[in-house]
Structures are given as structure tokens and as C-alpha cells.
Design a protein around this motif. Structure first.
Motif, short mmCIF file in Angstrom:
data_model
loop_
_atom_site.label_atom_id
_atom_site.label_comp_id
_atom_site.label_asym_id
_atom_site.label_seq_id
_atom_site.Cartn_x
_atom_site.Cartn_y
_atom_site.Cartn_z
N LEU A 166 0.78 -1.32 0.17
CA LEU A 166 0.01 -0.17 -0.10
C LEU A 166 0.80 1.44 -0.08
O LEU A 166 0.47 2.18 -0.69
CB LEU A 166 -1.06 0.08 1.25
CG LEU A 166 -2.00 -1.09 1.17
CD1 LEU A 166 -2.87 -0.93 2.47
CD2 LEU A 166 -2.85 -1.08 -0.14
N ALA A 167 2.05 1.06 0.93
CA ALA A 167 2.63 2.33 1.02
C ALA A 167 3.60 2.53 -0.35
O ALA A 167 3.81 4.06 -0.84
CB ALA A 167 3.95 2.25 2.06
N VAL A 168 4.00 1.58 -0.99
CA VAL A 168 5.30 1.99 -2.04
C VAL A 168 4.45 1.47 -3.52
O VAL A 168 4.56 2.46 -4.22
CB VAL A 168 6.31 0.93 -2.01
CG1 VAL A 168 7.30 0.88 -3.30
CG2 VAL A 168 7.15 1.08 -0.47
N ASN A 169 3.79 0.39 -3.48
CA ASN A 169 3.14 0.19 -4.68
C ASN A 169 1.95 1.13 -5.10
O ASN A 169 1.98 1.47 -6.41
CB ASN A 169 2.85 -1.34 -4.88
CG ASN A 169 3.90 -2.28 -4.83
OD1 ASN A 169 5.08 -1.75 -4.95
ND2 ASN A 169 3.66 -3.62 -4.88
N TYR A 177 2.66 6.68 4.48
CA TYR A 177 2.50 6.24 5.83
C TYR A 177 1.19 6.00 6.16
O TYR A 177 1.07 4.80 6.82
CB TYR A 177 3.20 7.37 6.81
CG TYR A 177 4.71 7.47 6.80
CD1 TYR A 177 5.32 6.57 7.57
CD2 TYR A 177 5.64 8.58 6.45
CE1 TYR A 177 6.68 6.36 7.71
CE2 TYR A 177 6.72 8.42 6.58
CZ TYR A 177 7.43 7.52 7.19
OH TYR A 177 8.75 7.44 7.28
N PRO A 178 0.18 6.52 5.49
CA PRO A 178 -1.23 6.16 5.97
C PRO A 178 -1.31 4.58 5.47
O PRO A 178 -2.13 3.78 6.32
CB PRO A 178 -2.13 6.90 5.38
CG PRO A 178 -1.26 8.49 5.38
CD PRO A 178 0.18 7.69 4.94
N GLY A 179 -1.01 4.36 4.28
CA GLY A 179 -0.98 2.87 3.55
C GLY A 179 -0.28 1.91 4.42
O GLY A 179 -0.57 1.03 4.79
N ASN A 203 12.70 7.32 2.86
CA ASN A 203 11.70 8.30 3.43
C ASN A 203 10.38 7.75 3.89
O ASN A 203 9.52 8.45 4.50
CB ASN A 203 11.22 9.30 2.19
CG ASN A 203 10.45 8.59 1.17
OD1 ASN A 203 10.78 7.22 0.72
ND2 ASN A 203 9.40 9.39 0.48
N LEU A 204 10.17 6.26 3.86
CA LEU A 204 9.11 5.71 4.60
C LEU A 204 9.69 4.69 5.84
O LEU A 204 8.92 3.86 6.16
CB LEU A 204 8.22 4.80 3.65
CG LEU A 204 7.62 5.61 2.55
CD1 LEU A 204 6.91 4.77 1.49
CD2 LEU A 204 6.47 6.34 3.30
N ILE A 257 9.71 -3.97 9.30
CA ILE A 257 10.14 -3.68 8.07
C ILE A 257 10.54 -2.31 7.78
O ILE A 257 11.39 -2.05 7.00
CB ILE A 257 8.73 -3.80 7.01
CG1 ILE A 257 9.03 -3.80 5.64
CG2 ILE A 257 7.75 -2.75 7.50
CD1 ILE A 257 7.82 -4.32 4.60
N SER A 258 10.31 -1.49 8.64
CA SER A 258 10.85 -0.05 8.52
C SER A 258 12.44 -0.25 8.85
O SER A 258 13.28 0.38 8.55
CB SER A 258 10.26 0.63 9.51
OG SER A 258 8.95 1.13 9.07
N TYR A 259 12.50 -0.93 9.91
CA TYR A 259 14.36 -0.98 10.46
C TYR A 259 14.88 -2.06 9.41
O TYR A 259 16.29 -1.48 9.18
CB TYR A 259 14.18 -1.82 11.65
CG TYR A 259 15.68 -2.16 12.13
CD1 TYR A 259 16.31 -1.05 13.04
CD2 TYR A 259 16.39 -3.45 12.15
CE1 TYR A 259 17.47 -1.33 13.42
CE2 TYR A 259 17.68 -3.57 12.65
CZ TYR A 259 18.24 -2.34 13.23
OH TYR A 259 19.45 -2.59 13.62
#
Length: 284
Positions: free
Chosen positions: A47-50, A55-57, A120-121, A194-196
Motif C-alpha cells: 500500500l505504501a510503495v506500490n 505512511y497512511p497506507g 523516506n518511509l 519492515i521499517s528497520y
């Protein structure tokens, strides 16, 4: 830098352990949490990338899918009246297979088997975002587990289900509500991981189960601290202690994959013995 790295490695297992406080305490043993984290994290990334939802996604995708997956697992076990660990193992394989199929699709189309999070995410995996996420999780866990009606009911079922039901507590409803609240923390753990890491790769053959052993050790350690500082604070402290221990093992040259896993297995067994030392008879 080493201290910051140690703290960062404590946050993911700590968040998942907060979720276990609500899922495992009433007598549920859900071993699909590792696969849930992997799949939920990748849904958030899609949701965030594709889909360019940012960030909401990422947040809604990871937490929302974690809730859906957890409710499916727990509800199926309750509805079919099968042991929770059987339902958990079955759905762990299913969730792993779903993610593996998607990873194969990615490999065939873009040449790599995972979605890479852009810098940036990744704020929820770096300082201070990951610290804020962890502390907010602790505060929420503390008040919901120690001060809310749901927390009281969950703990009552964990003490004695027959007595709790005789007191008017609805077992299945409480377990489902607890799984929903716990899944929010599981989704937060997926966000942190996943962020780390920048990505989460698929697993197969129930390999995802090993990814929650540190969280399980943290939860069991928290239970052993219950009479002193309470379970939520015990989970917070336990995640720090376990992360520090493995950092020391790394510095001492203990190999990952063998020596460290042996140590982790011993810790899980030891924490289980300590947390159940007060129980008499057979522990189910």
C-alpha cells in the motif's frame, strides 16, 4: 552506536510481546504470529510503495491486515473447537504460502522477491520514531492490560476459565476482543521490523515461527516479573534484557544460527519454568 543498535533490536520483539499479553494470557497459543508479522508488513509495503499511499497506507495496511489475519486464526480455532496451537500452525503455513506466492510473482516481474522500503518511509524503524512507537505501545499495553475491563477479563480467563465463565465473563468474546487488541501490537511489530530492515522476505516450512521466539521469551519473562512490576512493564524490561544479552553474545563471538539459538531456546525453557513455577498440576 552499539547501545542504539541494541535498543532497536529490542523494540520489534517487545511490541510483539505486548500483543502476546492479550493473545496468550487467556490460554491461546498462536504460533502463526511470525507469519502474520511477515505478511502484514508486506501488505503495508504494498500500500505504501506500490500504491503510493505513504505512511497512511503503511500503517493501516500493516495493522489492519494483522487484525484480519489474527481474527481468522483465532475465530477458526474457536468455531471448530480445535486446540489453538493446531489452528496457529495450520494458518502459519497458509500465511507463509501466500507470501511465498507473492514473492515468486515479484521475482518473476521485478527480479527480486521482496518490496524495498524507500528511506523516506522508514522513520518507524529509526531513531526516534521506533522509540516513540515502542513507548506508545507500552503505555497502551499497560492501561489496556492493567486498567481496562478487557484486561481484567483476559487475566481472569488466564487464571481459571471455568471460574471466569461462572462469574459471567464470555470466554469466546473476550478471547476474540483480546486477539484484536493483541493484533494491533503485532501490526506495530510488523511496522517496526519492515521499517528497520527495509524489507521482509518470505519464509516457508513454518520457518516464521522462529522469528517470534524472542518475543515469546520476552512474554514468558514478563510473566515471571508479574508479581513484582506487572506483565506490561515486565515485557518492556524483558525485551531490553534479551536484546542486551544477544548483543553481548555477538560481541563475545558466539555464532548466530547455532550458539545464540541454543541460548535462546534455553532462555525460553527457563522463562517458561519460572513463569509457571506457581502453578500446581499439569500446565496446559
Amino acid at each position: 552506536q552499539n547501545i542504539l543498535s541494541t535498543l532497536a533490536h529490542a523494540f520489534g520483539p517487545g511490541l510483539a510481546a505486548f500483543g502476546m499479553c492479550f493473545i496468550f494470557t487467556p490460554g491461546i497459543v498462536d504460533m502463526s504470529l511470525g507469519a502474520n508479522i511477515l505478511l502484514a508488513g508486506n501488505v503495508g509495503a504494498i500500500l505504501a510503495v506500490n500504491l503510493n499511499l505513504g505512511y497512511p497506507g503503511l500503517i493501516l495496511g500493516a495493522i489492519g491486515s494483522a487484525i484480519i489475519l489474527e481474527v481468522i486464526t483465532i475465530y477458526t480455532g474457536l468455531k471448530l473447537k480445535i486446540p489453538s496451537w493446531i489452528a496457529g500452525l495450520g494458518f502459519a503455513l497458509i500465511y507463509e504460502a501466500i507470501l511465498s506466492l507473492y514473492a515468486k510473482h515479484l521475482s518473476d516481474t521485478i527480479g527480486k522477491a521482496y518490496i524495498t522500503m524507500p528511506d523516506n518511509l522508514r522513520a518507524l524503524g529509526t531513531m526516534p520514531g521506533i522509540v516513540i512507537l515502542w513507548l506508545v505501545g507500552f503505555v497502551a499495553c499497560y492501561f489496556l492490560y492493567s486498567r481496562s475491563t478487557l484486561g481484567i477479563n483476559v487475566r481472569a480467563l488466564g487464571c481459571n476459565q471455568s471460574v471466569a465463565e461462572a462469574m459471567g465473563i464470555k470466554k469466546n468474546k473476550t478471547i476474540l476482543l483480546g486477539s484484536i487488541v493483541g493484533a494491533v501490537f503485532v501490526g506495530a511489530a510488523a511496522l517496526a521490523r519492515i521499517s528497520y530492515n527495509g524489507h521482509l522476505v518470505s519464509s516457508s516450512g513454518m520457518g516464521s515461527i522462529s522469528s517470534i521466539f524472542r518475543s515469546l521469551a520476552t512474554f514468558l519473562l514478563a510473566q515471571s516479573f508479574a508479581s513484582v512490576i506487572g506483565v506490561p512493564a515486565g515485557a518492556l524490561l524483558g525485551s531490553l534484557l534479551i536484546a542486551a544479552l544477544f548483543n553481548c553474545l555477538t560481541l563475545l563471538g558466539v555464532p548466530s544460527g547455532t550458539g545464540q539459538e541454543i541460548t535462546l531456546g534455553a532462555i525460553v525453557i527457563l522463562c517458561g519454568i519460572i513463569s509457571n513455577a506457581k502453578n500446581k498440576g499439569v500446565v496446559k
